[in-house]
Design a protein around this motif. Sequence first.
Motif, mmCIF file in Angstrom:
data_model
loop_
_atom_site.group_PDB
_atom_site.id
_atom_site.type_symbol
_atom_site.label_atom_id
_atom_site.label_comp_id
_atom_site.label_asym_id
_atom_site.label_seq_id
_atom_site.Cartn_x
_atom_site.Cartn_y
_atom_site.Cartn_z
ATOM 1 N N LEU A 11 1.000 -1.283 -0.076
ATOM 2 C CA LEU A 11 -0.229 -0.214 0.091
ATOM 3 C C LEU A 11 0.982 1.189 0.081
ATOM 4 O O LEU A 11 0.560 2.237 -0.616
ATOM 5 C CB LEU A 11 -1.115 -0.027 1.311
ATOM 6 C CG LEU A 11 -2.160 -0.975 1.117
ATOM 7 C CD1 LEU A 11 -2.829 -1.155 2.404
ATOM 8 C CD2 LEU A 11 -3.302 -0.507 0.182
ATOM 9 N N LYS A 79 -2.766 6.668 3.178
ATOM 10 C CA LYS A 79 -1.778 5.527 3.585
ATOM 11 C C LYS A 79 -1.515 5.711 5.206
ATOM 12 O O LYS A 79 -1.169 4.951 5.920
ATOM 13 C CB LYS A 79 -0.421 5.522 2.670
ATOM 14 C CG LYS A 79 -0.623 5.375 1.554
ATOM 15 C CD LYS A 79 0.586 5.630 0.682
ATOM 16 C CE LYS A 79 -0.041 5.514 -1.049
ATOM 17 N NZ LYS A 79 1.353 5.880 -1.784
ATOM 18 N N LEU A 82 -4.892 4.830 7.563
ATOM 19 C CA LEU A 82 -5.512 3.479 7.135
ATOM 20 C C LEU A 82 -5.353 2.521 8.497
ATOM 21 O O LEU A 82 -6.397 1.998 8.940
ATOM 22 C CB LEU A 82 -4.656 2.844 6.231
ATOM 23 C CG LEU A 82 -5.264 1.272 5.695
ATOM 24 C CD1 LEU A 82 -6.840 1.735 5.384
ATOM 25 C CD2 LEU A 82 -4.360 0.839 4.510
ATOM 26 N N PRO A 83 -4.460 2.616 9.444
ATOM 27 C CA PRO A 83 -4.559 1.632 10.541
ATOM 28 C C PRO A 83 -5.378 2.063 11.552
ATOM 29 O O PRO A 83 -6.002 1.140 12.475
ATOM 30 C CB PRO A 83 -3.048 1.613 11.172
ATOM 31 C CG PRO A 83 -2.222 2.222 10.032
ATOM 32 C CD PRO A 83 -3.162 3.182 9.207
ATOM 33 N N TYR A 94 -9.188 -1.711 0.487
ATOM 34 C CA TYR A 94 -8.008 -1.406 1.506
ATOM 35 C C TYR A 94 -7.644 -2.153 2.744
ATOM 36 O O TYR A 94 -6.702 -2.333 3.015
ATOM 37 C CB TYR A 94 -8.259 0.271 1.771
ATOM 38 C CG TYR A 94 -8.286 1.178 0.740
ATOM 39 C CD1 TYR A 94 -7.373 1.879 0.162
ATOM 40 C CD2 TYR A 94 -9.630 1.499 0.180
ATOM 41 C CE1 TYR A 94 -7.265 2.577 -0.899
ATOM 42 C CE2 TYR A 94 -9.758 2.290 -0.789
ATOM 43 C CZ TYR A 94 -8.460 2.781 -1.345
ATOM 44 O OH TYR A 94 -8.576 3.783 -2.563
ATOM 45 N N ARG A 95 -8.864 -2.778 3.105
ATOM 46 C CA ARG A 95 -8.676 -3.189 4.395
ATOM 47 C C ARG A 95 -8.094 -4.693 3.853
ATOM 48 O O ARG A 95 -7.109 -5.524 4.743
ATOM 49 C CB ARG A 95 -10.046 -3.470 5.024
ATOM 50 C CG ARG A 95 -9.748 -4.513 6.319
ATOM 51 C CD ARG A 95 -11.089 -4.310 7.077
ATOM 52 N NE ARG A 95 -11.212 -5.386 8.176
ATOM 53 C CZ ARG A 95 -12.178 -5.518 9.103
ATOM 54 N NH1 ARG A 95 -13.180 -4.649 9.079
ATOM 55 N NH2 ARG A 95 -12.180 -6.463 10.173
ATOM 56 N N TYR A 98 -4.624 -4.572 3.327
ATOM 57 C CA TYR A 98 -3.910 -4.232 4.532
ATOM 58 C C TYR A 98 -3.563 -5.611 5.373
ATOM 59 O O TYR A 98 -2.752 -5.646 6.083
ATOM 60 C CB TYR A 98 -4.651 -3.221 5.384
ATOM 61 C CG TYR A 98 -3.978 -2.528 6.616
ATOM 62 C CD1 TYR A 98 -2.861 -1.976 6.616
ATOM 63 C CD2 TYR A 98 -4.499 -3.050 7.698
ATOM 64 C CE1 TYR A 98 -2.335 -1.477 7.833
ATOM 65 C CE2 TYR A 98 -4.013 -2.566 8.903
ATOM 66 C CZ TYR A 98 -2.888 -1.736 8.826
ATOM 67 O OH TYR A 98 -2.162 -1.423 10.254
#
Length: 144
Positions: A11, A79, A82-83, A94-95, A98
């Motif tokens: 990512l 980016k 995202l966490p 995205y998940r 990730y």
Amino acid sequence: MRNHFWQTKSLLEMNEAEWEALCDGCGKCCYRKYIQGHGKRQKLYYTRIACDLLDVKTGKCGNYPERFKLETDCTKLTKKNLPDFHWLPQTCAYRLIYEGKPLPHWHPLISGDPNSVKNAGILIADGVHEKDVIDWFEFVIDAC
Ligand code: SF4
């Protein structure tokens, strides 16, 4: 964009166009969620209450360029943050990336068809707008 870039790049390595292309356009992140309880008893509730800007038939934002001005709690997924987005739906590209998972067959990057998300039944059904809702609890569709 390079072919199958999501399989060869992390990512963090993706350029802006690749990052944007990862979004499948399902619109699920634009539905309201809420958290109840604390610690081990904490629960995350997903609802079918949409942001007032969302077109609930297509899953698309009704005013993408001005969304941050019109909806003050609309947040850009980046980016860096995202966490923090652990509440993203389990189908969110995205998940998935990730968490080291593959994209599903209906993702437009794989199917080549922007309608494949809707055809696969991924959009939230019977969405209602936040302005039309009084009791959020009546519209809960999932919890974890
Ligand atoms: S949930 Fe994920 S894939 Fe779906 S619209 Fe939101 S960011 Fe895009």
